[in-house]
Write an enzyme that holds these catalytic residues in place. Structure first.
Site, mmCIF file in Angstrom:
data_model
loop_
_atom_site.group_PDB
_atom_site.id
_atom_site.type_symbol
_atom_site.label_atom_id
_atom_site.label_comp_id
_atom_site.label_asym_id
_atom_site.label_seq_id
_atom_site.Cartn_x
_atom_site.Cartn_y
_atom_site.Cartn_z
ATOM 1 N N ILE A 29 0.816 -1.221 0.000
ATOM 2 C CA ILE A 29 0.000 0.000 0.000
ATOM 3 C C ILE A 29 0.846 1.265 0.000
ATOM 4 C CG2 ILE A 29 -2.119 -1.005 0.922
ATOM 5 C CD1 ILE A 29 -1.334 -0.043 3.694
ATOM 6 N N GLY A 30 2.158 1.127 0.193
ATOM 7 C CA GLY A 30 2.997 2.312 0.138
ATOM 8 C C GLY A 30 4.450 2.023 0.441
ATOM 9 N N GLY A 32 8.274 4.208 1.428
ATOM 10 C CA GLY A 32 8.849 5.471 1.874
ATOM 11 C C GLY A 32 10.360 5.384 1.901
ATOM 12 N N SER A 34 12.269 4.699 4.439
ATOM 13 C CA SER A 34 12.857 3.683 5.321
ATOM 14 C C SER A 34 12.105 2.357 5.355
ATOM 15 C CB SER A 34 12.958 4.234 6.752
ATOM 16 O OG SER A 34 11.664 4.572 7.237
ATOM 17 N N ALA A 35 10.943 2.267 4.704
ATOM 18 C CA ALA A 35 10.153 1.038 4.830
ATOM 19 C C ALA A 35 9.107 0.924 3.728
ATOM 20 C CB ALA A 35 9.451 1.022 6.192
ATOM 21 N N VAL A 37 5.017 -0.569 3.316
ATOM 22 C CA VAL A 37 3.848 -0.865 4.142
ATOM 23 C C VAL A 37 2.881 -1.735 3.337
ATOM 24 C CG1 VAL A 37 1.946 0.101 5.483
ATOM 25 C CG2 VAL A 37 4.126 1.338 5.335
ATOM 26 N N LYS A 48 4.386 -2.707 8.574
ATOM 27 C CA LYS A 48 5.437 -1.855 8.025
ATOM 28 C C LYS A 48 6.740 -2.616 8.157
ATOM 29 C CE LYS A 48 7.332 2.821 8.571
ATOM 30 N NZ LYS A 48 7.154 4.101 9.307
ATOM 31 N N ASP A 129 8.892 15.452 11.511
ATOM 32 C CA ASP A 129 8.654 14.874 10.185
ATOM 33 C C ASP A 129 7.156 14.657 9.932
ATOM 34 O OD1 ASP A 129 9.683 14.090 7.703
ATOM 35 O OD2 ASP A 129 9.628 11.971 8.258
#
Length: 196
Positions: A29-30, A32, A34-35, A37, A48, A129
């Site tokens: 689903i996504g 980024g 650093s990870a 998800v 995550k 952040d």
């Protein structure tokens, strides 16, 4: 269902952090910095999975979610391990996707984010952040904030303050359009990061 540990370790990344393998019960689903998800099939949970060079953040983020436990603005932590956290699946639109789709962001949302950050500060955290891609508006108009790994950094983070300033100075006054293409949103983000 397989254990979260098994699911997390089924995820394999190549040298560019692209996903090259994952369990069939995980739906991406996504991604980024650093990870990645995933939605865990047949549940209302998200897992995550941190990239190999960021696995230390799994424990950090889990500890922060524990401190935020009971605050409705943040998902509940259900499990964690050496390279993952399992939290409530948050459905809805991020502020980023609202701007991209032309979904109006009301002042109530800005106030709710302020409340969420105040609650985190009362728990001894330093919300950092906080940006358009980690603030959700759920289908029932509730505000939820995810990606809290940097809530323990000591340095002040101006991102949310600057986002609010842009909201009142440009968005609310109609200087920025209510609907913005991805390239414009990403360009604004790149310029902000370069000069902030």
């Amino acid at each position: 269902m397989k254990s979260f540990y098994v699911l997390a370790n089924s995820v394999k990344f190549d040298h560019r952090m692209s996903i090259v393998a994952k369990d069939e019960n995980l739906e991406l689903i996504g991604t980024g910095k650093s990870a990645a998800v995933f939605k865990v099939s047949s549940t209302k949970l998200a897992i995550k999975v941190f990239y190999p060079q960021y696995t230390n953040l799994a424990n950090v983020e889990a500890d922060i979610y524990r401190k935020l436990n009971g605050i409705d603005y943040y998902p509940t932590l259900h499990a964690d391990g050496p390279n993952y956290v399992v939290i409530d699946l948050i459905e809805g639109n991020t502020l980023y996707s609202c701007l991209n789709k032309g979904i109006e962001v009301h002042e109530k949302v800005i106030n709710e984010v302020d409340n969420a950050l105040r609650f985190a500060k009362k728990r001894g955290l330093n919300p950092s952040d906080v940006h358009l891609k980690n603030i959700f508006i759920t289908p029932d108009s509730a505000v939820r904030i995810v990606d809290v790994a940097r809530f323990t950094q000591e340095a002040p983070c101006p991102k949310w303050k600057d986002t609010k300033k842009a909201y009142y100075k440009f968005y609310r006054r109609g200087i920025l359009p209510k609907k913005m293409p991805t390239f414009l949103l990403d360009t604004i983000g790149r310029i902000y990061r370069k000069y902030s």
